[in-house]
Design an enzyme around this catalytic site. Structure first.
Site, PDB file in Angstrom:
ATOM      1  N   GLY A  11     -41.390 -58.250  56.912  1.00  0.00           N
ATOM      2  CA  GLY A  11     -39.964 -58.371  56.577  1.00  0.00           C
ATOM      3  C   GLY A  11     -39.221 -59.217  57.598  1.00  0.00           C
ATOM      4  CG  ASN A  33     -44.078 -52.019  49.929  1.00  0.00           C
ATOM      5  OD1 ASN A  33     -43.386 -52.885  50.478  1.00  0.00           O
ATOM      6  ND2 ASN A  33     -43.550 -51.010  49.260  1.00  0.00           N
ATOM      7  N   GLY A  37     -40.796 -57.834  52.049  1.00  0.00           N
ATOM      8  CA  GLY A  37     -41.511 -58.694  52.989  1.00  0.00           C
ATOM      9  C   GLY A  37     -42.121 -59.884  52.247  1.00  0.00           C
ATOM     10  CG  ASP A  57     -45.542 -47.749  49.498  1.00  0.00           C
ATOM     11  OD1 ASP A  57     -44.928 -46.962  50.249  1.00  0.00           O
ATOM     12  OD2 ASP A  57     -45.027 -48.314  48.527  1.00  0.00           O
ATOM     13  CB  THR A  91     -39.439 -46.045  51.681  1.00  0.00           C
ATOM     14  OG1 THR A  91     -39.930 -46.479  50.418  1.00  0.00           O
ATOM     15  CG2 THR A  91     -39.951 -46.971  52.769  1.00  0.00           C
ATOM     16  CE  LYS A 104     -49.525 -32.530  65.008  1.00  0.00           C
ATOM     17  NZ  LYS A 104     -49.886 -32.179  63.635  1.00  0.00           N
ATOM     18  CE1 TYR A 144     -32.129 -48.691  54.908  1.00  0.00           C
ATOM     19  CE2 TYR A 144     -29.877 -48.593  55.724  1.00  0.00           C
ATOM     20  CZ  TYR A 144     -31.174 -49.037  55.854  1.00  0.00           C
ATOM     21  OH  TYR A 144     -31.530 -49.819  56.929  1.00  0.00           O
ATOM     22  CE1 TYR A 158     -43.341 -34.316  61.643  1.00  0.00           C
ATOM     23  CE2 TYR A 158     -45.360 -34.697  62.879  1.00  0.00           C
ATOM     24  CZ  TYR A 158     -44.723 -34.391  61.695  1.00  0.00           C
ATOM     25  OH  TYR A 158     -45.473 -34.141  60.566  1.00  0.00           O
ATOM     26  CD  GLN A 161     -42.414 -27.563  64.249  1.00  0.00           C
ATOM     27  OE1 GLN A 161     -41.345 -28.027  63.853  1.00  0.00           O
ATOM     28  NE2 GLN A 161     -43.291 -26.993  63.449  1.00  0.00           N
TER      29      GLN A 161
END
Ligand code: UDP
Length: 309
Positions: A11, A33, A37, A57, A91, A104, A144, A158, A161
C-alpha cells in the site's frame, strides 16, 4: 539484520516503509491482499534478495518466523474503507488478533498503525493522546474508527495478559507518492483534478481543517517508534501544520498552474470539522518531528502524479 513482516506492505505507506527497511539491510516480508495495495508500488523491490511478497489476507492466521511486525493492513481512505465496511471491521479486528498471536509465538515486537480517526469528530483541539475521542458508533466511518479502536484495545490487552511487546502509533493525514490516483482522499483528488484541469471538488464549504504529513517523515516516525525500547504508546504521528481544505485547493491550483474551477459538494456524514495533532510526546520520547514542509511535499507529490496521468 532483522526479519520484518510488513502487513499492507504494497500500500501507500507500507511500500515506503518496505523500501526504507530494505535500505537499512533488513529482510522484509510484505504481506498484502492487494485490495488497495498495488504491484507497481513494490515492483522495484523484487530484485532485492531480502524482499519476499506474500499475497494473503490478514483476516486468516499467519505462520512465519519473524523478529518484528508492522501492522499496516487496512484500507484507510474513507471511500475504500466504506466500500465494504464489514470487511474493514474484520480486517481491523481479526488482523490485529492474528498479528498479535504471531508476535506472541515469535516473541516479536509488533507495531499497530492506529489512526487519528480514533478521535472521531474531536471536541478538543488540537488532539493529545489523552483525548478519548468522539466517535459515532453507528455512522459510516465507524467500521474504520471503531475497528481501529478495538485493535488498540486488543494490543494493550495482549501486553497486559501475555506480555507481548507492543507499539501503537496514531497516524494523522499522510500524503505523498504511491497514493492511488483514485484513492479518494483530498490531496490525491485535488492534484489529479488540477493536473487534468477538471473541477476541484470541495466537500462542504472548505473551512474544515486537516494537518498533512509527508510520507517520508511518517515512515521515519514509525521506525523510531519500533526501535525505541521503553515506550509502547499510543503516540500521535503527524504534521501539526493545520490548514483548511479551501487553502489546500488554492495552493494546489497555484502550484500546478491549473485552469480548474472549485465546485462545492455535500460534506460527507460525520466528516471531522478539525484535526491537528499535538506531537509533544513523539518529540520527547522519540526525538521525532516532521521536517518536510507542505510546500516541498506537495511539489514532490505533484511530480509523482504527473508521471501517472
Ligand atoms: N475532501 C474534499 N474533497 C475531496 C476529498 C476530500 O473536500 O475531493 C475533504 C473531506 O471531506 C475531508 C478532508 O477533505 O474534510 C480530508 O478528507 P480525506 O478523505 O483526505 O481524509 P479524512 O481526514 O477525512 O480521513
Amino acid at each position: 539484520m532483522k526479519r520484518i513482516l510488513v502487513t499492507g506492505g504494497a500500500g501507500f505507506i507500507g511500500s515506503h516503509l518496505c523500501k526504507k527497511l530494505l535500505q537499512q539491510g533488513h529482510k522484509v516480508i510484505c504481506l498484502d491482499n492487494m485490495y488497495t495495495g498495488t504491484y507497481e508500488n513494490i515492483k522495484s523491490f523484487h530484485e532485492n534478495k531480502n524482499f519476499d511478497f506474500i499475497n494473503a489476507d490478514i483476516t486468516s492466521p499467519i505462520e512465519l518466523e519473524i523478529d518484528q511486525i508492522y501492522n499496516l493492513a487496512c484500507p484507510a481512505s474513507p471511500v475504500h474503507y466504506q466500500h465494504d465496511p464489514i470487511m474493514t471491521a474484520k480486517t481491523s479486528f481479526l488482523g490485529a488478533l492474528n498479528v498479535l498471536e504471531l508476535a506472541k509465538k515469535n516473541k516479536a515486537r509488533v507495531l499497530q498503525a492506529s489512526t487519528s480517526e480514533i478521535y472521531g469528530d474531536p471536541l478538543i483541539h488540537p488532539q493529545t493522546e489523552k483525548y478519548r475521542g468522539n466517535v459515532n458508533t453507528i455512522g459510516p466511518r465507524a467500521c474504520y474508527d471503531e475497528g481501529k479502536r478495538i485493535a488498540e484495545t486488543l494490543f494493550f490487552d495482549y501486553q497486559r495478559q501475555y506480555g507481548v511487546d507492543i507499539r501503537v502509533v496514531r497516524i494523522f493525514n499522510t500524503y505523498g507518492p504511491n497514493m492511488l490516483k483514485n484513492d479518494g482522499r483530498v490531496i490525491s483528488n485535488f492534484i489529479v483534478q488540477a493536473l487534468n484541469n477538471e473541477d476541484i471538488t470541495i466537500y462542504g464549504d472548505g473551512t474544515q481543517t486537516r494537518s498533512f504529513c509527508y510520507v517520508d517523515d511518517l515512515v521515519d516516525g514509525l521506525i523510531k517508534m519500533m526501535e525505541n525500547d521503553n515506550f509502547s504508546g499510543p503516540v500521535n504521528l503527524g504534521n501539526p501544520h493545520e490548514m483548511t481544505v479551501y487553502e489546500l485547493a488554492q495552493i494546489i491550483i497555484e502550484k500546478t498552474g491549473s485552469n480548474s474551477r472549485i465546485v462545492y459538494n455535500d460534506l460527507p456524514e460525520d466528516d471531522p470539522i478539525k484535526r491537528k495533532p499535538v506531537i509533544k510526546l513523539a518529540k520527547e520520547k522519540l526525538n521525532w518531528q516532521p521536517i518536510v514542509s507542505i510546500s516541498e511535499g506537495l511539489d514532490r507529490t505533484i511530480e509523482y502524479f504527473k508521471t501517472k496521468i
